[in-house]
Design an enzyme around this catalytic site. Structure first.
Site, PDB file in Angstrom:
ATOM      1  N   GLU A 108      33.754  31.223  24.580  1.00 38.27           N
ATOM      2  CA  GLU A 108      32.807  30.824  25.977  1.00 38.27           C
ATOM      3  C   GLU A 108      33.416  31.133  27.050  1.00 38.27           C
ATOM      4  O   GLU A 108      34.593  30.190  26.505  1.00 38.27           O
ATOM      5  CB  GLU A 108      31.283  29.764  25.266  1.00 38.27           C
ATOM      6  CG  GLU A 108      30.557  29.474  24.506  1.00 38.27           C
ATOM      7  CD  GLU A 108      31.310  29.816  23.256  1.00 38.27           C
ATOM      8  OE1 GLU A 108      32.365  29.328  22.755  1.00 38.27           O
ATOM      9  OE2 GLU A 108      30.382  30.338  22.244  1.00 38.27           O
ATOM     10  N   TYR A 120      39.241  38.743  30.612  1.00 38.17           N
ATOM     11  CA  TYR A 120      38.357  39.232  29.358  1.00 38.17           C
ATOM     12  C   TYR A 120      37.967  40.178  30.098  1.00 38.17           C
ATOM     13  O   TYR A 120      38.028  41.161  29.121  1.00 38.17           O
ATOM     14  CB  TYR A 120      37.150  37.849  28.818  1.00 38.17           C
ATOM     15  CG  TYR A 120      37.961  36.661  28.812  1.00 38.17           C
ATOM     16  CD1 TYR A 120      38.926  37.087  27.636  1.00 38.17           C
ATOM     17  CD2 TYR A 120      37.492  35.199  29.424  1.00 38.17           C
ATOM     18  CE1 TYR A 120      39.656  35.582  26.928  1.00 38.17           C
ATOM     19  CE2 TYR A 120      38.363  34.216  28.456  1.00 38.17           C
ATOM     20  CZ  TYR A 120      38.828  34.377  27.525  1.00 38.17           C
ATOM     21  OH  TYR A 120      39.792  32.974  27.006  1.00 38.17           O
TER      22      TYR A 120
HETATM   23  C1  LIG Z   1      42.978  32.522  31.987  1.00 38.04           C
HETATM   24  C2  LIG Z   1      44.614  32.160  31.879  1.00 38.04           C
HETATM   25  C3  LIG Z   1      44.585  32.035  30.449  1.00 38.04           C
HETATM   26  C4  LIG Z   1      45.104  34.001  31.796  1.00 38.04           C
HETATM   27  O1  LIG Z   1      46.305  33.553  31.783  1.00 38.04           O
HETATM   28  P1  LIG Z   1      47.035  34.632  32.707  1.00 38.04           P
HETATM   29  O2  LIG Z   1      48.542  34.965  31.769  1.00 38.04           O
HETATM   30  O3  LIG Z   1      47.470  34.720  34.477  1.00 38.04           O
HETATM   31  O4  LIG Z   1      47.060  36.400  32.814  1.00 38.04           O
HETATM   32  P2  LIG Z   1      47.728  37.443  32.527  1.00 38.04           P
HETATM   33  O5  LIG Z   1      48.885  37.679  32.958  1.00 38.04           O
HETATM   34  O6  LIG Z   1      47.631  38.297  31.130  1.00 38.04           O
HETATM   35  O7  LIG Z   1      46.291  38.472  33.325  1.00 38.04           O
HETATM   36  C5  LIG Z   1      45.742  39.851  32.932  1.00 38.04           C
HETATM   37  C6  LIG Z   1      44.619  39.866  34.127  1.00 38.04           C
HETATM   38  O8  LIG Z   1      43.786  38.988  34.107  1.00 38.04           O
HETATM   39  C7  LIG Z   1      43.024  39.237  35.559  1.00 38.04           C
HETATM   40  N1  LIG Z   1      43.439  37.641  35.831  1.00 38.04           N
HETATM   41  C8  LIG Z   1      44.092  36.953  35.718  1.00 38.04           C
HETATM   42  N2  LIG Z   1      44.914  36.273  36.412  1.00 38.04           N
HETATM   43  C9  LIG Z   1      43.977  35.779  37.678  1.00 38.04           C
HETATM   44  C10 LIG Z   1      43.673  35.723  38.607  1.00 38.04           C
HETATM   45  N3  LIG Z   1      43.841  34.370  39.220  1.00 38.04           N
HETATM   46  N4  LIG Z   1      42.503  36.106  39.721  1.00 38.04           N
HETATM   47  C11 LIG Z   1      42.045  36.956  39.348  1.00 38.04           C
HETATM   48  N5  LIG Z   1      42.663  37.595  38.007  1.00 38.04           N
HETATM   49  C12 LIG Z   1      43.611  36.958  37.542  1.00 38.04           C
HETATM   50  C13 LIG Z   1      44.076  40.667  35.855  1.00 38.04           C
HETATM   51  O9  LIG Z   1      43.390  41.042  36.261  1.00 38.04           O
HETATM   52  C14 LIG Z   1      45.475  40.109  35.155  1.00 38.04           C
HETATM   53  O10 LIG Z   1      46.385  41.363  34.889  1.00 38.04           O
HETATM   54  P3  LIG Z   1      46.767  41.671  36.877  1.00 38.04           P
HETATM   55  O11 LIG Z   1      47.901  40.646  37.056  1.00 38.04           O
HETATM   56  O12 LIG Z   1      47.171  42.973  36.375  1.00 38.04           O
HETATM   57  O13 LIG Z   1      46.228  42.022  38.479  1.00 38.04           O
HETATM   58  C15 LIG Z   1      45.429  31.551  32.628  1.00 38.04           C
HETATM   59  O14 LIG Z   1      44.962  31.323  34.328  1.00 38.04           O
HETATM   60  C16 LIG Z   1      45.129  30.278  32.681  1.00 38.04           C
HETATM   61  O15 LIG Z   1      45.375  29.285  31.237  1.00 38.04           O
HETATM   62  N6  LIG Z   1      43.282  30.029  33.281  1.00 38.04           N
HETATM   63  C17 LIG Z   1      43.069  27.750  32.843  1.00 38.04           C
HETATM   64  C18 LIG Z   1      42.846  27.945  31.055  1.00 38.04           C
HETATM   65  C19 LIG Z   1      41.424  28.778  30.846  1.00 38.04           C
HETATM   66  O16 LIG Z   1      41.079  29.359  31.839  1.00 38.04           O
HETATM   67  N7  LIG Z   1      41.699  29.697  29.945  1.00 38.04           N
HETATM   68  C20 LIG Z   1      40.555  30.515  29.643  1.00 38.04           C
HETATM   69  C21 LIG Z   1      39.079  29.865  29.273  1.00 38.04           C
HETATM   70  S1  LIG Z   1      37.977  30.478  28.247  1.00 38.04           S
END
Ligand SMILES: CC(C)(COP(=O)(O)OP(=O)(O)OC[C@H]1O[C@@H](n2cnc3c(N)ncnc32)[C@H](O)[C@@H]1OP(=O)(O)O)[C@@H](O)C(=O)NCCC(=O)NCCS
Length: 153
Positions: A108, A120
């Site tokens: 979720e 995702y």
């Molecule tokens: C969601 C989260 C886990 C992503 O972690 P991350 O290490 O930055 O993710 P990645 O670097 O592996 O990103 C992979 C892809 O996701 C997408 N993405 C990640 N952050 C993004 C952003 N801020 N805006 C748009 N796309 C994004 C992109 O497609 C990215 O690929 P790219 O960098 O080649 O464009 C992180 O932002 C986070 O911890 N957020 C707060 C907690 C949260 O919301 N967790 C998920 C709850 S269900």
């Protein structure tokens, strides 16, 4: 990312994981008590991402009764985002689910959480439902992905 090490979470990681959870979800974080229950749950799988001896992210999932994998939380500290760590943690969990026979993974996510939704959908998850008010004033989007069992094409 070359300098990221993924390893299984340990009991002594709890305090640090809770702090990361608080940073990543300022309003809707899991309590330390719930995180402990999750980590200790017999069918849970949890992995942490370590960069230069510092824990910078983690993921926790559970194999539920129906044999479905459910992702409970995925967190990467702000300074370490957009380096592929979230994707690595997600893939690690999916891989370990699949090794244990899990063919479907579910989660979720809050509507409007663009980074998570982008991540995702890039990794093959599709929205299959909406839970109204799941996060109080915000809806939860239910997403699913079919996993490939190891060895299958
Ligand atoms: C969601 C989260 C886990 C992503 O972690 P991350 O290490 O930055 O993710 P990645 O670097 O592996 O990103 C992979 C892809 O996701 C997408 N993405 C990640 N952050 C993004 C952003 N801020 N805006 C748009 N796309 C994004 C992109 O497609 C990215 O690929 P790219 O960098 O080649 O464009 C992180 O932002 C986070 O911890 N957020 C707060 C907690 C949260 O919301 N967790 C998920 C709850 S269900």
């Amino acid at each position: 990312m070359k300098d990221v090490v993924l390893r299984s979470a340990r009991e002594e990681d709890l305090e640090e994981l809770y702090l990361i959870e608080r940073v990543c979800f300022p309003k809707h974080y899991f309590s330390k008590y719930f995180l402990r229950i999750l980590l200790e749950y017999p069918s849970s799988l949890a992995f942490v991402a370590v960069v230069s001896d510092r824990t910078v992210g983690f993921v926790v999932g559970v194999i539920e009764e129906e044999g479905e994998g459910r992702i409970y939380t995925l967190d990467v500290l702000p300074d370490f985002r957009r380096r592929g760590i979230g994707g690595m943690l997600l893939e690690k969990l999916e891989e370990e689910f699949a090794k244990r026979g899990v063919v479907k993974c579910r989660l979720e996510v809050m509507e409007g959480n663009v980074p998570a939704l982008q991540l995702y959908s890039k990794k093959g998850y599709r929205q299959v439902g909406v839970i109204k008010g799941y996060y109080g004033d915000r809806n939860g989007l239910v997403m699913e992905k079919a996993l490939k069992l190891p060895g299958s094409l």
